[in-house]
Structure formats: structure tokens, C-alpha cells
Scaffold this active site. Structure first.
Site, PDB file in Angstrom:
ATOM      1  N   ASN A  12       1.087  -1.214  -0.284  1.00 46.55           N
ATOM      2  CA  ASN A  12      -0.134   0.369  -0.056  1.00 46.55           C
ATOM      3  C   ASN A  12       0.871   1.221  -0.144  1.00 46.55           C
ATOM      4  O   ASN A  12       1.939   0.869   0.680  1.00 46.55           O
ATOM      5  CB  ASN A  12      -1.010  -0.399   1.561  1.00 46.55           C
ATOM      6  CG  ASN A  12      -1.485   1.162   1.820  1.00 46.55           C
ATOM      7  OD1 ASN A  12      -1.661   1.719   1.021  1.00 46.55           O
ATOM      8  ND2 ASN A  12      -1.339   1.256   3.183  1.00 46.55           N
ATOM      9  N   LYS A  14       0.202   4.288   0.389  1.00 53.10           N
ATOM     10  CA  LYS A  14      -0.354   4.700   0.880  1.00 53.10           C
ATOM     11  C   LYS A  14      -0.759   6.534   0.823  1.00 53.10           C
ATOM     12  O   LYS A  14      -0.551   6.508  -0.586  1.00 53.10           O
ATOM     13  CB  LYS A  14       0.515   5.452   2.608  1.00 53.10           C
ATOM     14  CG  LYS A  14      -0.140   3.920   3.041  1.00 53.10           C
ATOM     15  CD  LYS A  14       0.878   4.298   4.207  1.00 53.10           C
ATOM     16  CE  LYS A  14       0.878   2.730   4.861  1.00 53.10           C
ATOM     17  NZ  LYS A  14       1.916   2.882   6.745  1.00 53.10           N
ATOM     18  N   GLU A 172      -3.011  -6.262  10.762  1.00 53.17           N
ATOM     19  CA  GLU A 172      -2.046  -5.166  11.054  1.00 53.17           C
ATOM     20  C   GLU A 172      -2.221  -4.905  12.084  1.00 53.17           C
ATOM     21  O   GLU A 172      -3.384  -3.749  12.670  1.00 53.17           O
ATOM     22  CB  GLU A 172      -2.299  -3.914   9.939  1.00 53.17           C
ATOM     23  CG  GLU A 172      -1.630  -4.836   8.422  1.00 53.17           C
ATOM     24  CD  GLU A 172      -1.352  -3.626   6.728  1.00 53.17           C
ATOM     25  OE1 GLU A 172      -0.597  -4.374   6.490  1.00 53.17           O
ATOM     26  OE2 GLU A 172      -2.107  -2.486   7.528  1.00 53.17           O
ATOM     27  N   SER A 218       5.453  -2.898   9.351  1.00 55.33           N
ATOM     28  CA  SER A 218       7.011  -2.831   9.687  1.00 55.33           C
ATOM     29  C   SER A 218       7.678  -4.369   9.398  1.00 55.33           C
ATOM     30  O   SER A 218       8.722  -4.297   9.435  1.00 55.33           O
ATOM     31  CB  SER A 218       7.437  -2.463  10.756  1.00 55.33           C
ATOM     32  OG  SER A 218       6.681  -1.146  11.413  1.00 55.33           O
TER      33      SER A 218
HETATM   34  P1  13P Z   1       4.470   0.203   6.736  1.00 55.21           P
HETATM   35  O1  13P Z   1       5.015  -1.444   6.911  1.00 55.21           O
HETATM   36  O2  13P Z   1       5.141   0.901   6.748  1.00 55.21           O
HETATM   37  O3  13P Z   1       4.566  -0.310   8.755  1.00 55.21           O
HETATM   38  O4  13P Z   1       3.338  -0.090   6.913  1.00 55.21           O
HETATM   39  C1  13P Z   1       2.293  -1.359   6.969  1.00 55.21           C
HETATM   40  C2  13P Z   1       1.499  -0.963   6.773  1.00 55.21           C
HETATM   41  O5  13P Z   1       0.626  -0.034   6.687  1.00 55.21           O
HETATM   42  C3  13P Z   1       0.773  -1.729   5.311  1.00 55.21           C
HETATM   43  O6  13P Z   1      -0.449  -1.345   4.797  1.00 55.21           O
END
Ligand code: 13P
Length: 262
Positions: A12, A14, A172, A218
Site C-alpha cells: 500500500n 499510502k 496489521e 514494519s
Molecule cells: P509499514 O510497513 O510502513 O509499517 O506499513 C504497513 C502498512 O500499513 C501496510 O498497509
């Protein structure tokens, strides 16, 4: 301890990549990973809304599936700023991510909202990727399992048993995500993935246990192989460590042989 036949790895992006960034990333990612057998491996990328159309055009669906980060449940209406299922269908999007931690905790979405989105996604033929995870407070109170169960039971309420095979779920933990996140240990992640599989089994019977469940929070080059070696982790859902195509390709190549048991 059973694993599914296919390994799933996705990211993702974001609110980080422009259209140009997304196209460059996807083009390179498609090229770098093209030789990996897609019979046993599903790669997916979930970019910003503005990049979806270009994303779907710049890499074939056989190499990379494309998802949207959110979706409204109504087909149309007086919902300024929202994006409807037909709008995403028009762009060739395959997956809709629903209930990401940031949607729940930054934008205040409820389990009931996520449920309406899951049902709408199924109605329109998308793969709903429902994200669930406990907060740090819930973990410290010892109510992580209850929290996961509530998110799944409300989020998937009204989904027909025969539609279970169309669902994806991501675990998550809220405390593990993003720059301030602490990665879950592989053992902790596996334990909670088992809780999720059990609840999915309660909801859908055997079909529930076949729903792919991914771990996210992470994930990085140092922990990815250990995570995927765990029982009940069918895939990885990655943020920061996946946003450079070369680094993501290297991570994928570490994980694929571990999943295949090589
Ligand atoms: P990170 O891997 O940056 O912690 O983000 C995980 C996430 O939100 C995937 O949707």
C-alpha cells in the site's frame, strides 16, 4: 500449520506516490519480478486514487494486481470527496483495501462502515482486502483476540458462505505500523494469525480457513523471511520497505523460496 498454495505479497503506497512515481515504480517492479512464477505467487500494489488508471495500464494484471486504498459503499450520491465502486470498476481495479488502520484511527471509520464497504466490494466483483488489528491499549489490556474477533465478525457480517473464497484479510497490529511502529515478533504474529483463521473458520466453516491472511506492520528485509516461515501467514502486506522497486524485488526474492520450503 497448513499453508495455502499461493504466496501473496503486496504494498500500500499510502499518500506517498504521484502518478509519475507510481508508473515508474510499477514499470520497474513488473520488469524485475517478471520471471517469478505467478501460479504460486500473487503480487499486488495499492496506489493513490489519482494513479489508479495509469497504474492499471503500465503493468499487465498477470504480473501485478492493482487495488484502491478505500471506496464508498454507495454507487452514487451526495458524498463529496468519495469514490464509488463503479468509478473504480471503470479503471480496471481488482482489489479494494478496506479498514486500513489509518482509515479507522485517523479518519474514524467504524466496523459497521467497513462492513458496508466489504459488501459493496463483493457486489461489484472486487477482491475486498479487509484489514484488522488491535491497538496498543487493547494489547496491553489483554483483549487483542476479542478485538480481532469483533472486527472480523462485524466487518464480514452478511457475507455469504460461498463468497468467503473471494475475501482477503490483512492482520496489521496498529502498534506495529509505520515510522513509529514496533514490528511484531514472528511468534506473536503467527499466534494472532491463528486467532484470525479460527474466527474465519467460525464464521464460514472450512471455506473460512482457506481465506488468505497476510501480516503487515514494519515488515522489512530483516524480518520478512522469518515471518513468512510461520504457520498461518499466507502473505505480507508492506509499506515503507516496498516503495523502492529494487529493494522490494530483493525482499520478494528472499521470501519466495522460504514460502516454497526451499
Ligand atoms: P509499514 O510497513 O510502513 O509499517 O506499513 C504497513 C502498512 O500499513 C501496510 O498497509
Amino acid at each position: 500449520m497448513r499453508k495455502l498454495a499461493k504466496l501473496y505479497i503486496g504494498t500500500n503506497t499510502k499518500m506517498y506516490k504521484t502518478v509519475a512515481d507510481t508508473v515508474a515504480f510499477l514499470t520497474e517492479l513488473g520488469r524485475l519480478t517478471a520471471d517469478i512464477d505467478r501460479q504460486a505467487f500473487e503480487l499486488f500494489v495499492i496506489p493513490s486514487f489519482t494513479a489508479l488508471e495509469s497504474a492499471r495500464k503500465c503493468v499487465p494484471p498477470a504480473l501485478v494486481k492493482i487495488g484502491a486504498q478505500n471506496m464508498h459503499w454507495e454507487d452514487e450520491g451526495q458524498f463529496t470527496g468519495e469514490i464509488s465502486p463503479p468509478m473504480l470498476k471503470e479503471l480496471g481495479v481488482e482489489i479494494v483495501e478496506i479498514g486500513h488502520s489509518e482509515r479507522r484511527h485517523v479518519f474514524g471509520e467504524s466496523d459497521a462502515d467497513e462492513n458496508k464497504k466489504v459488501l459493496a466490494a463483493l457486489k461489484h466483483g472486487f477482491t475486498p482486502l479487509l484489514c484488522v488489528g488491535e491497538t496498543l491499549a487493547q494489547k496491553e489490556l489483554g483483549i487483542s483476540d476479542e478485538s480481532l474477533s469483533i472486527q472480523l465478525k462485524i466487518g464480514l457480517s452478511g457475507v455469504a458462505r460461498e463468497d468467503a473464497r473471494k475475501l482477503w484479510v490483512a492482520y496489521e497490529p496498529v502498534w506495529a505500523i509505520g515510522v513509529n511502529g514496533i514490528p511484531a515478533s514472528a511468534g506473536y504474529a503467527a499466534e494472532k494469525q491463528w486467532v484470525i483463521k479460527r474466527v474465519l473458520g467460525d464464521i464460514f466453516g472450512d471455506a473460512g480457513r482457506e481465506i488468505p491472511v497476510f501480516y503487515g506492520g514494519s515488515v522489512n528485509p530483516g524480518n520478512a523471511a522469518e515471518l513468512i516461515a510461520q504457520p498461518y501467514i499466507d502473505g505480507l502486506f508492506i509499506g515503507r520497505s516496498a516503495w523502492n522497486a529494487c529493494a522490494f524485488n530483493e525482499l520478494i526474492r528472499k521470501v519466495v523460496p522460504v514460502f516454497a520450503g526451499k
